[in-house]
Design a protein around this motif. Structure first.
Motif, PDB file in Angstrom:
ATOM      1  N   VAL A   1      -6.144  -1.922  -6.509  1.00 50.74           N
ATOM      2  CA  VAL A   1      -7.114  -0.651  -6.453  1.00 50.74           C
ATOM      3  C   VAL A   1      -6.106   0.746  -6.499  1.00 50.74           C
ATOM      4  CG1 VAL A   1      -8.957   0.884  -5.364  1.00 50.74           C
ATOM      5  CG2 VAL A   1      -8.438  -1.689  -4.816  1.00 50.74           C
ATOM      6  N   LEU A   2      -6.461   1.341  -7.329  1.00 46.14           N
ATOM      7  CA  LEU A   2      -5.700   2.936  -7.617  1.00 46.14           C
ATOM      8  C   LEU A   2      -6.837   3.794  -7.262  1.00 46.14           C
ATOM      9  CD1 LEU A   2      -3.382   4.695  -8.088  1.00 46.14           C
ATOM     10  CD2 LEU A   2      -4.128   4.589 -10.643  1.00 46.14           C
ATOM     11  N   LEU A   3      -6.490   4.865  -6.305  1.00 42.23           N
ATOM     12  CA  LEU A   3      -7.474   5.681  -6.063  1.00 42.23           C
ATOM     13  C   LEU A   3      -6.973   7.031  -6.247  1.00 42.23           C
ATOM     14  CD1 LEU A   3      -9.018   4.717  -2.327  1.00 42.23           C
ATOM     15  CD2 LEU A   3      -9.714   3.996  -4.581  1.00 42.23           C
TER      16      LEU A   3
ATOM     17  N   CYS B   1       9.736   3.346 -10.865  1.00 46.22           N
ATOM     18  CA  CYS B   1      10.398   3.975 -11.718  1.00 46.22           C
ATOM     19  C   CYS B   1       9.583   4.844 -12.637  1.00 46.22           C
ATOM     20  CB  CYS B   1      10.920   2.785 -12.829  1.00 46.22           C
ATOM     21  SG  CYS B   1      12.096   1.689 -12.249  1.00 46.22           S
ATOM     22  N   ASP B   2       8.573   5.293 -12.125  1.00 47.22           N
ATOM     23  CA  ASP B   2       7.652   5.731 -13.004  1.00 47.22           C
ATOM     24  C   ASP B   2       7.712   7.340 -12.479  1.00 47.22           C
ATOM     25  OD1 ASP B   2       5.343   7.058 -14.349  1.00 47.22           O
ATOM     26  OD2 ASP B   2       4.540   5.119 -14.739  1.00 47.22           O
ATOM     27  N   GLU B   3       8.036   8.315 -13.212  1.00 46.99           N
ATOM     28  CA  GLU B   3       8.084   9.680 -12.804  1.00 46.99           C
ATOM     29  C   GLU B   3       6.977  10.579 -13.076  1.00 46.99           C
ATOM     30  OE1 GLU B   3      11.398  10.661 -15.778  1.00 46.99           O
ATOM     31  OE2 GLU B   3      10.339  12.374 -15.884  1.00 46.99           O
TER      32      GLU B   3
ATOM     33  N   SER C   1      -8.038  -6.288 -11.760  1.00 45.27           N
ATOM     34  CA  SER C   1      -6.557  -6.121 -12.245  1.00 45.27           C
ATOM     35  C   SER C   1      -5.966  -4.751 -11.981  1.00 45.27           C
ATOM     36  CB  SER C   1      -6.568  -6.530 -13.709  1.00 45.27           C
ATOM     37  OG  SER C   1      -7.181  -5.487 -14.265  1.00 45.27           O
ATOM     38  N   MET C   2      -6.951  -3.788 -11.814  1.00 46.12           N
ATOM     39  CA  MET C   2      -6.523  -2.311 -11.160  1.00 46.12           C
ATOM     40  C   MET C   2      -7.889  -1.653 -11.044  1.00 46.12           C
ATOM     41  SD  MET C   2      -4.451  -0.711  -9.361  1.00 46.12           S
ATOM     42  CE  MET C   2      -3.285  -2.169  -9.335  1.00 46.12           C
ATOM     43  N   ALA C   3      -8.604  -1.679 -10.130  1.00 45.89           N
ATOM     44  CA  ALA C   3      -9.867  -0.914  -9.942  1.00 45.89           C
ATOM     45  C   ALA C   3      -9.301   0.638 -10.038  1.00 45.89           C
ATOM     46  CB  ALA C   3     -10.620  -1.318  -8.808  1.00 45.89           C
TER      47      ALA C   3
ATOM     48  N   THR D   1      -3.914  13.175  -4.724  1.00 44.57           N
ATOM     49  CA  THR D   1      -3.211  12.035  -4.202  1.00 44.57           C
ATOM     50  C   THR D   1      -3.790  10.783  -4.606  1.00 44.57           C
ATOM     51  OG1 THR D   1      -3.083  13.276  -2.014  1.00 44.57           O
ATOM     52  CG2 THR D   1      -2.585  11.250  -1.861  1.00 44.57           C
ATOM     53  N   PHE D   2      -2.652   9.947  -5.203  1.00 43.93           N
ATOM     54  CA  PHE D   2      -3.034   8.636  -5.450  1.00 43.93           C
ATOM     55  C   PHE D   2      -2.620   7.684  -4.312  1.00 43.93           C
ATOM     56  CE2 PHE D   2      -1.244   9.507  -9.865  1.00 43.93           C
ATOM     57  CZ  PHE D   2      -2.352   9.226 -10.610  1.00 43.93           C
ATOM     58  N   ILE D   3      -3.499   6.679  -4.153  1.00 49.65           N
ATOM     59  CA  ILE D   3      -3.515   5.693  -3.265  1.00 49.65           C
ATOM     60  C   ILE D   3      -3.716   4.480  -3.880  1.00 49.65           C
ATOM     61  CG2 ILE D   3      -4.410   4.497  -1.097  1.00 49.65           C
ATOM     62  CD1 ILE D   3      -5.625   7.649  -0.206  1.00 49.65           C
ATOM     63  N   GLN D   4      -2.655   3.597  -3.835  1.00 50.75           N
ATOM     64  CA  GLN D   4      -2.684   2.340  -4.305  1.00 50.75           C
ATOM     65  C   GLN D   4      -2.333   1.107  -3.673  1.00 50.75           C
ATOM     66  OE1 GLN D   4      -0.121   1.969  -7.822  1.00 50.75           O
ATOM     67  NE2 GLN D   4      -1.684   0.623  -8.994  1.00 50.75           N
ATOM     68  N   VAL D   5      -3.319   0.274  -3.830  1.00 53.36           N
ATOM     69  CA  VAL D   5      -2.889  -1.317  -3.444  1.00 53.36           C
ATOM     70  C   VAL D   5      -2.630  -2.165  -4.519  1.00 53.36           C
ATOM     71  CG1 VAL D   5      -3.949  -3.052  -1.924  1.00 53.36           C
ATOM     72  CG2 VAL D   5      -4.702  -0.783  -1.679  1.00 53.36           C
TER      73      VAL D   5
ATOM     74  N   LEU E   1       0.741  -1.237   0.023  1.00 50.08           N
ATOM     75  CA  LEU E   1      -0.112  -0.096   0.036  1.00 50.08           C
ATOM     76  C   LEU E   1       0.903   1.268  -0.006  1.00 50.08           C
ATOM     77  CD1 LEU E   1      -2.791   1.612   0.675  1.00 50.08           C
ATOM     78  CD2 LEU E   1      -2.364   1.231   2.855  1.00 50.08           C
ATOM     79  N   TYR E   2       0.702   2.145  -1.000  1.00 48.40           N
ATOM     80  CA  TYR E   2       1.517   3.427  -0.838  1.00 48.40           C
ATOM     81  C   TYR E   2       0.731   4.484  -1.461  1.00 48.40           C
ATOM     82  CZ  TYR E   2       1.552   3.822  -6.010  1.00 48.40           C
ATOM     83  OH  TYR E   2       1.078   4.115  -7.255  1.00 48.40           O
ATOM     84  N   ARG E   3       1.136   5.668  -1.038  1.00 48.22           N
ATOM     85  CA  ARG E   3       0.552   6.853  -1.645  1.00 48.22           C
ATOM     86  C   ARG E   3       1.525   7.719  -2.354  1.00 48.22           C
ATOM     87  NH1 ARG E   3       2.019  10.906   1.807  1.00 48.22           N
ATOM     88  NH2 ARG E   3       2.212  10.216   4.266  1.00 48.22           N
TER      89      ARG E   3
ATOM     90  N   ARG F   1      -3.096  -4.004 -18.024  1.00 50.12           N
ATOM     91  CA  ARG F   1      -2.396  -5.110 -18.949  1.00 50.12           C
ATOM     92  C   ARG F   1      -1.238  -5.710 -17.962  1.00 50.12           C
ATOM     93  NH1 ARG F   1       1.026  -2.709 -22.045  1.00 50.12           N
ATOM     94  NH2 ARG F   1      -0.091  -0.817 -22.301  1.00 50.12           N
ATOM     95  N   ARG F   2      -0.458  -5.329 -17.654  1.00 52.62           N
ATOM     96  CA  ARG F   2       0.814  -5.567 -16.912  1.00 52.62           C
ATOM     97  C   ARG F   2       0.222  -6.651 -15.740  1.00 52.62           C
ATOM     98  NH1 ARG F   2       6.073  -4.653 -18.583  1.00 52.62           N
ATOM     99  NH2 ARG F   2       6.119  -6.307 -16.870  1.00 52.62           N
ATOM    100  N   ASN F   3      -0.789  -5.988 -15.058  1.00 50.57           N
ATOM    101  CA  ASN F   3      -1.185  -6.869 -14.018  1.00 50.57           C
ATOM    102  C   ASN F   3      -1.763  -7.959 -14.369  1.00 50.57           C
ATOM    103  OD1 ASN F   3      -0.278  -4.636 -12.531  1.00 50.57           O
ATOM    104  ND2 ASN F   3      -1.980  -3.900 -11.780  1.00 50.57           N
TER     105      ASN F   3
HETATM  106  C1  LIG Z   1       0.083   5.822 -10.144  1.00 49.02           C
HETATM  107  C2  LIG Z   1       0.475   4.814 -10.910  1.00 49.02           C
HETATM  108  C3  LIG Z   1      -0.055   3.578 -10.511  1.00 49.02           C
HETATM  109  C4  LIG Z   1       0.660   2.236 -11.355  1.00 49.02           C
HETATM  110  N1  LIG Z   1       0.216   1.184 -11.145  1.00 49.02           N
HETATM  111  C5  LIG Z   1       0.851   0.175 -11.921  1.00 49.02           C
HETATM  112  C6  LIG Z   1       0.448  -1.179 -11.680  1.00 49.02           C
HETATM  113  O1  LIG Z   1      -0.497  -1.448 -10.987  1.00 49.02           O
HETATM  114  N2  LIG Z   1       0.937  -2.094 -12.310  1.00 49.02           N
HETATM  115  C7  LIG Z   1       2.164  -1.841 -13.071  1.00 49.02           C
HETATM  116  O2  LIG Z   1       2.672  -3.002 -13.414  1.00 49.02           O
HETATM  117  N3  LIG Z   1       2.718  -0.675 -13.413  1.00 49.02           N
HETATM  118  C8  LIG Z   1       1.968   0.236 -12.577  1.00 49.02           C
HETATM  119  N4  LIG Z   1       2.270   1.531 -13.112  1.00 49.02           N
HETATM  120  C9  LIG Z   1       3.458   1.837 -13.681  1.00 49.02           C
HETATM  121  C10 LIG Z   1       3.129   2.224 -15.245  1.00 49.02           C
HETATM  122  O3  LIG Z   1       1.834   2.683 -15.322  1.00 49.02           O
HETATM  123  C11 LIG Z   1       3.270   1.206 -16.046  1.00 49.02           C
HETATM  124  O4  LIG Z   1       2.841  -0.092 -15.694  1.00 49.02           O
HETATM  125  C12 LIG Z   1       4.898   0.929 -16.382  1.00 49.02           C
HETATM  126  O5  LIG Z   1       5.354   2.163 -16.895  1.00 49.02           O
HETATM  127  C13 LIG Z   1       4.937  -0.048 -17.827  1.00 49.02           C
HETATM  128  O6  LIG Z   1       6.496  -0.412 -17.894  1.00 49.02           O
HETATM  129  P1  LIG Z   1       6.780  -0.927 -19.081  1.00 49.02           P
HETATM  130  O7  LIG Z   1       6.959   0.068 -20.320  1.00 49.02           O
HETATM  131  O8  LIG Z   1       8.293  -1.249 -18.658  1.00 49.02           O
HETATM  132  O9  LIG Z   1       6.032  -2.060 -19.254  1.00 49.02           O
HETATM  133  C14 LIG Z   1       1.962   2.735 -12.180  1.00 49.02           C
HETATM  134  C15 LIG Z   1       2.311   4.108 -12.321  1.00 49.02           C
HETATM  135  C16 LIG Z   1       1.729   5.236 -11.867  1.00 49.02           C
HETATM  136  C17 LIG Z   1       2.108   6.452 -11.984  1.00 49.02           C
END
Ligand SMILES: Cc1cc2nc3c(=O)[nH]c(=O)nc-3n(C[C@H](O)[C@H](O)[C@H](O)COP(=O)(O)O)c2cc1C
Lengths: 144, 669
Positions: free
Chosen positions: A50-52, A78-80, A102-104, A57-61, A13-15, A40-42
């Motif tokens: 879940v993503l809220l 890794c996502d900026e 897979s991600m609500a 604010t993002f809250i994700q489980v 769980l993170y925010r 797709r990945r999940n």
């Molecule tokens: C708010 C937020 C939630 C994300 N949730 C997921 C997630 O549930 N699963 C996941 O694989 N990536 C998640 N990501 C990461 C990316 O959306 C995406 O999956 C990832 O960049 C894809 O990487 P790839 O290009 O190497 O496949 C999340 C990113 C953000 C900013």
């Protein structure tokens, strides 16, 4: 996708803030892309959650087998496109809380404004700081 | 026909030697594979040479070939030489030569004579034993020479091509010599009444077989050539990759980074195209390695490298230049872009790393410098980026700094101070002074706190706050701390027996496993009673390294030395420390006493601390007493011991003793 009773589930769980690190705004479009890519990945990795989005604010489980779940969290790290990420809680459990998702995705600023959901989201956002367990329960009822 | 046989023999031998050297260079399973390929070529060549020559041989009687023996003869050639080639690759050079060479020679002979049995003539065949022996000796001898040259062709510093040519020559000679000497040993007398001449059908089939053998030779030769080129190119690429990349992360290594920096400097026009160097250092990575092991640390580094790649993007000039140090070369970017990149990196690196159920919280400090602006040469650029990194670290880590020239001055100052400090101990520039402590009720001297002084020959007195952190950082604190302890114990032996001495311990010293031993040694050498020694520690020393600190302090306490908790009330006072650690005394931080009487909160805190001390059975000392009001307040609050300018400044041991003497005399009078 049902929770497998035999293998333990890792739940993270993170925010974070819905502000990309390098520029300021995160468009609707960008959020849609994030959610679509996540689903797709999940789906492929049997990760659920879940993503809220409560105001900005993002809250994700995320939950699933340890390896894939850790990998999904690493992708998130890794996502900026979000910032100020704080890991709130990490636990192992016997089953998933959100086996069907897979991600609500639920956001508070959706139109038309849905007062009730917004209030619930706000409550979760407050609870997450001090009572992560309660927050998780509230998320479950939110999706029911 | 003889000419054709010779050509066959030459081509076959050349390819054989080429493959043979591969066999010698290969190891393990590969060696068997190459030996097999070599022997197929060699066997086919020997066999074809023999039979081409036989086709040209005009017997005085009707002749044909026995198919089974013909096939057996080629198998013998392949198998026999195969064993020979394999043996020639043995580790022991002498044996390899002898066994390999003679096996090959014997195989050539065996093929020939079995082949001769396959040659059926309708006549009386007689063999000359002498020539047979000669052919055997020739074949083995020449094969040995060929083997010698092949082995020699692999040695460094030889003309490989020439040596290999010699080897080919002798192999040809072995095959040809055997054949013709063997043929001389063979004699056919026609039987009257039988027709002379060859069986044309059998000879036709034979020609076909020979053509096939020849194709085999050319084919293996050609394919080996192609395989060779392919593998060589692949090996070349792999070697280059290994030489230029970090094995663990796949990023550039230091070597490639230096080259990359040089390239960038060469291709950039000075001052026109910006070039930035970004230096990255992980904070707190070392403890990951220490607590979870290097294997785990390596996995974390891989993930860190991956994050770097993701954030830096397509521009992949990222290098790992040390254990947990990375560098990035950025071109075609503005200072703004680089600042954004750095901010992004700091943020992403501060995010938790989750591996195997462990959560690793690290951080990263970053320093950046721009070429031509912050450094005209490569070395300057690297140095300045380093200085900026250093500044980022000094500023509390988890941040980035662009180089500015003031940083250099600070670093320069620090460097000189560092060198000076290293010399200070040896040059006797350090001294210990003592601030007396008095009994709150009677006003009698109970002891003194040892305080370190550094008299710099040019800069004068340097306060401990300016050099103790430096000493901790550069690893001098243990030496200095031990010196202070020894000095204090030594001088305290001259004081009246009821007076104790308090010495400060740095957190770094508490982490040092040799601490207990050095305390014991000092006490026994100076003869000071352990009960007269008190060690002052700060709360920060107890944070984080709980277990080890507890073990060390318990052992010290068991030895009879008292432990005092210094600067109490300022840090993250966790009352649990007071319960768990063997603490004999609390020293209330000077800031509380100094704001008395103005600040009522401070007064309340002082009273609370003294009550707490009383409840836990600990003595309480009030520090920083400067006025009579403060003295009276502290005594009334219930402090046991007082210390401060109101009583005395820190003085030398000699001064302290003379003060003691006068008060004693005054008391006696
Ligand atoms: C708010 C937020 C939630 C994300 N949730 C997921 C997630 O549930 N699963 C996941 O694989 N990536 C998640 N990501 C990461 C990316 O959306 C995406 O999956 C990832 O960049 C894809 O990487 P790839 O290009 O190497 O496949 C999340 C990113 C953000 C900013």
């Amino acid at each position: 996708m049902s929770g497998n009773q035999a293998t333990p589930v890792l739940r993270i769980l993170y925010r974070s803030k819905a502000h990309p690190i390098r520029n300021t705004a995160l468009s609707h479009r960008a959020i849609e892309e994030i959610v679509a890519a996540s689903r797709r990945r999940n789906l492929a990795d049997r990760v659920t959650g879940v993503l809220l989005k409560v105001e900005d604010t993002f809250i994700q489980v995320i939950e699933g087998e340890q390896g894939p779940t850790e990998a999904a969290f690493e992708r998130i790290c890794c996502d900026e496109r979000h910032s100020g990420l704080v890991l709130v809680d990490m636990t192992t459990a016997n089953h998933r809380l959100f086996p069907a998702w897979s991600m609500a995705y639920v956001a508070s600023d959706e139109l038309p404004p849905r007062l009730q959901i917004n209030v619930k989201l706000k409550t979760i956002a407050i609870a997450i700081e001090t009572r992560p367990d309660t927050a998780l329960e509230q998320m479950q009822t939110l999706l029911e | 026909m003889t000419a054709l046989a010779a050509v066959m023999c030459a081509i076959g031998s050349a390819i054989t030697v080429r493959l043979w050297t591969r066999t010698l260079q290969a190891t393990g399973r590969m060696r068997i594979d190459w030996a097999f390929l070599t022997s197929v070529t060699a066997g086919a060549a020997i066999w074809a040479t023999h039979f081409i020559a036989m086709l040209g041989y005009d017997p005085p009687a009707a002749a044909t070939f026995d198919p089974q023996l013909t096939i057996i003869s080629i198998l013998i050639a392949i198998l026999g030489t195969g064993i020979g080639f394999y043996l020639s690759a043995m580790r022991r050079k002498g044996m390899a030569w002898l066994l390999g060479g003679s096996t090959i020679g014997l195989s050539i002979a065996a093929m020939h004579y079995v082949g001769m049995f396959a040659y059926r003539v309708d006549g009386i065949v007689t063999w000359n034993d002498g020539y047979i022996a000669l052919s055997l000796a020739g074949s083995i001898g020449l094969s040995l020479v060929a083997t010698k040259f092949v082995l020699a062709s692999l040695d460094e510093g030889r003309d490989r091509r020439a040596t290999r040519l010699l080897s080919i020559g002798f192999l040809i000679a072995a095959i040809v010599t055997l054949h013709f000497t063997g043929m001389t040993a063979f004699h056919v007398s026609p039987i009257a009444g039988f027709s002379a001449g060859a069986d044309s059908e059998a000879f036709g089939a034979m020609a076909l077989a020979i053509a096939t053998a020849a194709l085999i030779i050319v084919f293996t030769g050609l394919s080996s050539h192609l395989i060779d080129n392919d593998t060589r190119a692949a090996q070349q690429r792999e070697l280059e990759h290994i030489a230029n990349h970090d094995e663990l992360t796949g990023l550039w290594n230091r070597r490639r980074f230096s080259a990359g920096l040089a390239e960038a400097f060469e291709t950039r026009e000075a001052g026109i195209d910006p070039l930035f160097l970004v230096m990255i250092d992980l904070d707190r990575f070392k403890s990951v390695n220490d607590t979870l092991g290097h294997g785990f640390g390596d996995r974390v580094l891989e993930m860190v490298a991956n994050r770097l790649r993701k954030i830096v993007g397509r521009e992949r000039r990222i290098a790992r230049i040390g254990g947990d140090e990375f560098a990035i070369l950025v071109t075609d970017a503005t200072e703004e872009d680089v600042a954004d990149l750095c901010r992004c990196l700091v943020e992403v690196m501060s995010r938790a790393v989750v591996v195997d159920g462990h959560v690793i919280e690290m951080g990263t400090s970053i320093g950046a410098a721009q070429a031509f602006r912050d450094g005209a040469s490569r070395d300057e650029l690297v140095q300045n980026a380093d200085i900026a990194l250093y500044a980022a670290k000094a500023e509390g880590r988890c941040c980035f700094r662009f180089y500015v020239s003031e940083m250099s001055q600070n670093v320069q100052l620090r460097r000189t101070l560092e060198t000076d400090l290293r010399r200070a101990l040896g040059r006797g520039e350090l001294a210990v002074q003592y601030q007396p402590q008095v009994d709150a009720k009677t006003g009698a001297y109970t002891g003194a706190e040892a305080l370190l002084r550094w008299y710099h020959p040019e800069k004068g007195l340097i306060p401990p706050t300016d050099f103790i952190p430096l000493a901790e950082e550069i690893g001098l604190i243990n030496a200095i701390g031990t010196w202070v302890l020894r000095q204090a114990c030594l001088e305290a032996t001259n004081w009246p027996r009821h007076m104790g001495v308090a010495v400060n311990l740095s957190p770094v010293q508490i982490m040092d496993r040799r601490l207990l031993r050095s305390i014991k040694t000092i006490l026994s050498e100076t003869g000071l009673d352990p009960k007269r020694l008190e060690l002052e520690i700060t709360e920060t020393a107890l944070l984080g390294n709980d277990e080890q600190a507890l073990a060390t302090l318990s052992a010290i306490s068991d030895f009879g030395v008292a432990i005092a908790l210094d600067d109490f009330g300022t840090g993250y006072s966790s009352l649990s420390y007071l319960h768990r650690f063997p603490i004999d005394r609390i020293k209330i931080d000077r800031s509380f006493l100094q704001s008395i009487p103005e600040d009522s909160d401070s007064a309340t805190i002082v009273q609370a601390i003294t009550r707490l001390g009383a409840n836990l059975g600990m003595k309480v000392t009030a520090e920083g007493i400067e006025t009579e009001v403060q003295q009276r307040f502290a005594s009334n609050a219930g402090c046991d011991t007082l210390q401060g300018y109101f009583f005395s400044r820190p003085v030398t041991s000699a001064q302290l003793m003379s003060v003691l003497e006068t008060t004693l005399r005054a008391g006696a009078a």
